[in-house]
Design a protein around this motif. Structure first.
Motif, short mmCIF file in Angstrom:
data_model
loop_
_atom_site.label_atom_id
_atom_site.label_comp_id
_atom_site.label_asym_id
_atom_site.label_seq_id
_atom_site.Cartn_x
_atom_site.Cartn_y
_atom_site.Cartn_z
N GLU A 161 22.21 65.16 21.76
CA GLU A 161 22.52 63.87 21.15
C GLU A 161 23.61 63.15 21.94
O GLU A 161 24.41 63.77 22.64
CB GLU A 161 23.03 64.06 19.72
CG GLU A 161 22.00 64.53 18.73
CD GLU A 161 22.61 64.71 17.35
OE1 GLU A 161 21.86 64.60 16.36
OE2 GLU A 161 23.83 64.95 17.25
N THR A 162 23.65 61.83 21.79
CA THR A 162 24.76 61.05 22.32
C THR A 162 25.98 61.30 21.46
O THR A 162 25.91 61.93 20.39
CB THR A 162 24.42 59.56 22.33
OG1 THR A 162 24.20 59.13 20.98
CG2 THR A 162 23.17 59.27 23.16
N GLN A 163 27.13 60.78 21.86
CA GLN A 163 28.36 60.99 21.10
C GLN A 163 28.27 60.41 19.69
O GLN A 163 28.84 60.97 18.75
CB GLN A 163 29.55 60.38 21.84
CG GLN A 163 29.93 61.12 23.11
CD GLN A 163 31.22 60.59 23.70
OE1 GLN A 163 32.23 60.44 23.00
NE2 GLN A 163 31.21 60.30 24.99
N THR A 210 24.56 75.06 15.36
CA THR A 210 25.76 75.06 16.19
C THR A 210 25.73 73.82 17.06
O THR A 210 24.70 73.47 17.63
CB THR A 210 25.82 76.32 17.07
OG1 THR A 210 25.98 77.47 16.24
CG2 THR A 210 26.98 76.25 18.04
N ARG A 211 26.88 73.17 17.20
CA ARG A 211 27.00 71.93 17.98
C ARG A 211 28.10 72.14 19.02
O ARG A 211 29.25 72.37 18.66
CB ARG A 211 27.35 70.78 17.03
CG ARG A 211 27.26 69.38 17.61
CD ARG A 211 27.41 68.39 16.47
NE ARG A 211 27.26 67.02 16.90
CZ ARG A 211 28.24 66.11 16.88
NH1 ARG A 211 29.43 66.46 16.45
NH2 ARG A 211 28.02 64.87 17.27
N TRP A 245 26.33 65.96 23.06
CA TRP A 245 26.37 67.10 22.14
C TRP A 245 25.07 67.87 22.21
O TRP A 245 23.98 67.31 22.05
CB TRP A 245 26.62 66.64 20.70
CG TRP A 245 27.99 66.08 20.50
CD1 TRP A 245 28.36 64.77 20.42
CD2 TRP A 245 29.20 66.84 20.35
NE1 TRP A 245 29.71 64.64 20.24
CE2 TRP A 245 30.26 65.90 20.19
CE3 TRP A 245 29.49 68.19 20.33
CZ2 TRP A 245 31.58 66.29 20.01
CZ3 TRP A 245 30.82 68.58 20.16
CH2 TRP A 245 31.83 67.63 19.99
N LEU A 246 25.19 69.17 22.43
CA LEU A 246 24.04 70.07 22.44
C LEU A 246 23.95 70.77 21.09
O LEU A 246 24.91 71.43 20.66
CB LEU A 246 24.19 71.10 23.56
CG LEU A 246 23.18 72.24 23.62
CD1 LEU A 246 21.76 71.71 23.75
CD2 LEU A 246 23.50 73.19 24.76
N ASN A 247 22.83 70.60 20.40
CA ASN A 247 22.62 71.19 19.07
C ASN A 247 21.62 72.34 19.16
O ASN A 247 20.56 72.21 19.79
CB ASN A 247 22.06 70.15 18.10
CG ASN A 247 23.02 68.99 17.91
OD1 ASN A 247 23.92 69.05 17.08
ND2 ASN A 247 22.82 67.91 18.67
N ILE A 248 21.96 73.45 18.51
CA ILE A 248 21.08 74.62 18.49
C ILE A 248 20.97 75.09 17.04
O ILE A 248 21.97 75.46 16.41
CB ILE A 248 21.62 75.76 19.38
CG1 ILE A 248 21.78 75.27 20.82
CG2 ILE A 248 20.69 76.96 19.33
CD1 ILE A 248 22.52 76.24 21.71
N LYS A 249 19.77 75.04 16.51
CA LYS A 249 19.52 75.46 15.13
C LYS A 249 18.75 76.78 15.12
O LYS A 249 17.75 76.92 15.81
CB LYS A 249 18.74 74.39 14.38
CG LYS A 249 18.50 74.74 12.90
CD LYS A 249 17.60 73.72 12.22
CE LYS A 249 18.29 72.39 12.04
NZ LYS A 249 17.45 71.46 11.23
#
Length: 235
Positions: free
Chosen positions: A60-62, A129-130, A105-109
């Motif tokens: 995601e962007t900021q 986790t972000r 931002w790297l998101n991991i679900k």
């Protein structure tokens, strides 16, 4: 998908230390530094748990808005069985500034599996986790945020502390204290920008300091997620 429980609750885990753990899944870092000299960056995801997980990831962007981030993650969705490891690859898919760092931002679900039972209600928790994804242009490959500590400019503005960052790096703070009082919710300051952090009660002028002045100490988080040396300035 029948393999996974129909009822999910999304939770947020803040990454800390040198790896981020969400339930049984362990992520191999608290941030990703994308080297502009390379075609991709990578991040490991391990499952030491006894149950499989469905892993979903995206960038995601900021602001987290509808604007698309210039990165592709492969694989974006996969099953991770017990005792398995997978390497996620992050590939740049757009144009980014080459004279300063960029932050995303790297998101991991991680969604755990559940035993199928038609006669029972089940509740499974999906944990997200972000972590920061920082693109570092090739021109900055020989430097680091820690190298910029002495270039930061600090001042007191009312009931807050302002820091100005003239460098091309994102400076992420582990801690900031004023006259021995730790500031809450310290984050980062972007390249060529300023940031303000609220002062806690009792962080007034130190002995011998001018009005509103005092001693300020700070630590910068390294590329590996560890706090660096303590730096001291007067404000």
């Amino acid at each position: 998908m029948k393999f996974f429980s129909k009822t999910l609750i999304a939770g947020l885990v803040l990454a800390s230390g040198l790896s981020a753990a969400q339930a049984g899944v362990v992520i191999g870092g608290t941030r990703v530094i994308y080297d502009g000299n390379k075609k991709e960056a990578s991040l490991s995801v391990n499952n030491p748990d006894n149950v499989p997980y469905l892993i979903q990831s995206w960038v995601e962007t900021q602001t987290g808005g509808a604007e698309k981030a210039p990165f592709i993650i492969t694989p974006p969705l996969y099953r991770l069985d017990k005792s398995q490891q997978n390497i996620m690859r992050i590939v740049r898919a757009g144009t980014l500034p080459e004279n300063k760092e960029s932050l995303y931002w790297l998101n991991i679900k991680a969604i755990p599996s559940a035993a199928r039972n038609e006669n029972a209600n089940t509740l499974q928790v999906a944990v997200k986790t972000r972590i920061k994804l920082i693109y570092r242009p090739a021109a900055l490959k020989n430097g680091s945020p820690e190298d910029q500590a002495n270039t930061l400019r600090w001042s007191r503005v009312g009931n807050s502390v302002e820091v100005t960052n003239p460098s091309a790096y994102y400076i992420n703070f582990n801690s900031i204290t004023v006259n021995g009082k730790a500031l809450n919710d310290v984050t980062y300051v972007a390249p060529g920008a300023s940031a303000r952090f609220n002062l806690p009660a009792g962080a007034g002028a130190g002995a011998g300091a001018g009005a509103g002045g005092g001693k300020l100490s700070f630590k910068i988080i390294s590329d590996y997620g560890a706090p660096g040396a303590e730096h001291n300035v007067s404000i």
